[in-house]
Design a protein around this motif. Structure first.
Motif, mmCIF file in Angstrom:
data_model
loop_
_atom_site.group_PDB
_atom_site.id
_atom_site.type_symbol
_atom_site.label_atom_id
_atom_site.label_comp_id
_atom_site.label_asym_id
_atom_site.label_seq_id
_atom_site.Cartn_x
_atom_site.Cartn_y
_atom_site.Cartn_z
ATOM 1 N N PRO A 1 -37.997 -29.488 -5.523
ATOM 2 C CA PRO A 1 -36.730 -30.223 -5.722
ATOM 3 C C PRO A 1 -35.926 -29.696 -6.909
ATOM 4 C CG PRO A 1 -38.531 -31.766 -5.449
ATOM 5 C CD PRO A 1 -39.137 -30.401 -5.525
ATOM 6 N N ALA A 2 -36.614 -29.210 -7.948
ATOM 7 C CA ALA A 2 -35.890 -28.643 -9.090
ATOM 8 C C ALA A 2 -35.093 -27.418 -8.667
ATOM 9 C CB ALA A 2 -36.870 -28.283 -10.201
ATOM 10 N N LEU A 3 -35.681 -26.584 -7.838
ATOM 11 C CA LEU A 3 -34.976 -25.399 -7.353
ATOM 12 C C LEU A 3 -33.815 -25.787 -6.438
ATOM 13 C CD1 LEU A 3 -34.881 -22.312 -7.297
ATOM 14 C CD2 LEU A 3 -36.386 -22.408 -5.307
ATOM 15 N N LEU A 4 -34.040 -26.758 -5.583
ATOM 16 C CA LEU A 4 -32.987 -27.213 -4.671
ATOM 17 C C LEU A 4 -31.808 -27.802 -5.441
ATOM 18 C CD1 LEU A 4 -32.248 -27.719 -1.651
ATOM 19 C CD2 LEU A 4 -33.206 -29.995 -1.973
ATOM 20 N N VAL A 5 -32.094 -28.625 -6.434
ATOM 21 C CA VAL A 5 -31.029 -29.246 -7.221
ATOM 22 C C VAL A 5 -30.320 -28.190 -8.081
ATOM 23 C CG1 VAL A 5 -30.576 -30.927 -9.049
ATOM 24 C CG2 VAL A 5 -32.091 -31.517 -7.190
ATOM 25 N N ALA A 6 -31.045 -27.202 -8.579
ATOM 26 C CA ALA A 6 -30.419 -26.138 -9.369
ATOM 27 C C ALA A 6 -29.462 -25.307 -8.516
ATOM 28 C CB ALA A 6 -31.489 -25.244 -9.976
ATOM 29 N N VAL A 7 -29.842 -25.017 -7.296
ATOM 30 C CA VAL A 7 -28.953 -24.274 -6.397
ATOM 31 C C VAL A 7 -27.728 -25.119 -6.048
ATOM 32 C CG1 VAL A 7 -28.761 -23.286 -4.071
ATOM 33 C CG2 VAL A 7 -30.748 -22.778 -5.482
ATOM 34 N N ALA A 8 -27.932 -26.415 -5.827
ATOM 35 C CA ALA A 8 -26.798 -27.297 -5.542
ATOM 36 C C ALA A 8 -25.856 -27.382 -6.736
ATOM 37 C CB ALA A 8 -27.301 -28.688 -5.168
ATOM 38 N N SER A 9 -26.404 -27.384 -7.941
ATOM 39 C CA SER A 9 -25.580 -27.407 -9.146
ATOM 40 C C SER A 9 -24.792 -26.116 -9.290
ATOM 41 C CB SER A 9 -26.461 -27.627 -10.369
ATOM 42 O OG SER A 9 -25.720 -27.488 -11.542
ATOM 43 N N TYR A 10 -25.404 -25.003 -8.969
ATOM 44 C CA TYR A 10 -24.717 -23.706 -9.060
ATOM 45 C C TYR A 10 -23.592 -23.602 -8.032
ATOM 46 C CZ TYR A 10 -23.981 -18.671 -9.110
ATOM 47 O OH TYR A 10 -23.425 -17.438 -9.185
ATOM 48 N N SER B 1 -22.832 -22.375 -16.374
ATOM 49 C CA SER B 1 -22.510 -21.831 -15.060
ATOM 50 C C SER B 1 -23.464 -22.319 -13.984
ATOM 51 C CB SER B 1 -22.541 -20.306 -15.104
ATOM 52 O OG SER B 1 -23.850 -19.860 -15.359
ATOM 53 N N GLY B 2 -24.587 -22.891 -14.360
ATOM 54 C CA GLY B 2 -25.570 -23.320 -13.381
ATOM 55 C C GLY B 2 -26.626 -22.279 -13.107
ATOM 56 N N PHE B 3 -26.364 -21.042 -13.499
ATOM 57 C CA PHE B 3 -27.332 -19.979 -13.255
ATOM 58 C C PHE B 3 -28.570 -20.150 -14.124
ATOM 59 C CE2 PHE B 3 -28.884 -15.577 -13.740
ATOM 60 C CZ PHE B 3 -29.196 -15.349 -12.412
ATOM 61 N N SER B 4 -28.403 -20.704 -15.305
ATOM 62 C CA SER B 4 -29.565 -20.930 -16.176
ATOM 63 C C SER B 4 -30.513 -21.962 -15.568
ATOM 64 C CB SER B 4 -29.117 -21.371 -17.559
ATOM 65 O OG SER B 4 -28.385 -22.583 -17.470
ATOM 66 N N GLY B 5 -29.973 -22.929 -14.846
ATOM 67 C CA GLY B 5 -30.820 -23.907 -14.167
ATOM 68 C C GLY B 5 -31.664 -23.279 -13.077
ATOM 69 N N ILE B 6 -31.092 -22.319 -12.364
ATOM 70 C CA ILE B 6 -31.841 -21.608 -11.324
ATOM 71 C C ILE B 6 -32.959 -20.778 -11.954
ATOM 72 C CG2 ILE B 6 -31.679 -19.805 -9.573
ATOM 73 C CD1 ILE B 6 -28.927 -20.857 -8.888
ATOM 74 N N VAL B 7 -32.658 -20.115 -13.049
ATOM 75 C CA VAL B 7 -33.672 -19.312 -13.735
ATOM 76 C C VAL B 7 -34.786 -20.210 -14.256
ATOM 77 C CG1 VAL B 7 -34.083 -17.823 -15.727
ATOM 78 C CG2 VAL B 7 -32.081 -17.460 -14.303
ATOM 79 N N PHE B 8 -34.421 -21.351 -14.819
ATOM 80 C CA PHE B 8 -35.423 -22.286 -15.347
ATOM 81 C C PHE B 8 -36.273 -22.864 -14.218
ATOM 82 C CE2 PHE B 8 -36.455 -26.168 -17.986
ATOM 83 C CZ PHE B 8 -37.199 -25.468 -18.912
ATOM 84 N N ALA B 9 -35.665 -23.131 -13.063
ATOM 85 C CA ALA B 9 -36.427 -23.643 -11.921
ATOM 86 C C ALA B 9 -37.399 -22.593 -11.388
ATOM 87 C CB ALA B 9 -35.475 -24.097 -10.814
#
Length: 110
Positions: free
Chosen positions: A54-63, A76-84
């Motif tokens: 779910p963290a990866l899914l929400v990070a992609v949705a945020s991006y 930019s939201g890209f840091s969330g994807i990297v963190f996920a």
């Protein structure tokens, strides 16, 4: 060689104030990015690998839903994807390197 005042782009009387689209005016915090970071942190702290997806899914949705006004602050939201992805890597890393030992073969403490 005469120039018209209407055609001169440097004429101060032709200035208009910057107006952003109404959809971008609201400066709201990005809740999806915060949820993604929270879930990714929970994966790393609790080692619960089921929170990584779910963290990866929400990070992609945020991006995908990032607006240009949010990007001016550096989010930019890209840091969330990297963190996920880092959370997913840390959650599934023990499956790659630790041997799979059957419960009957584990020595009992004495």
């Amino acid at each position: 060689m005469s120039q018209s005042t209407q055609a001169d782009p440097r004429d101060p009387s032709a200035e208009v104030p910057l107006s952003l689209p109404k959809a971008w005016r609201k400066e709201a915090p990005d809740g999806l990015a915060a949820i993604s970071m929270f879930l990714s942190g929970a994966v790393m702290v609790m080692r619960n690998r089921y929170f990584a997806w779910p963290a990866l899914l929400v990070a992609v949705a945020s991006y995908v839903s990032a607006k240009p006004m949010r990007q001016k602050d550096g989010g930019s939201g890209f840091s969330g994807i990297v963190f996920a992805f880092a959370a997913m890597f840390s959650a599934y890393l023990p499956f790659l390197f630790l041997p799979n030992v059957a419960p009957s073969q584990v020595p009992l403490p004495q």
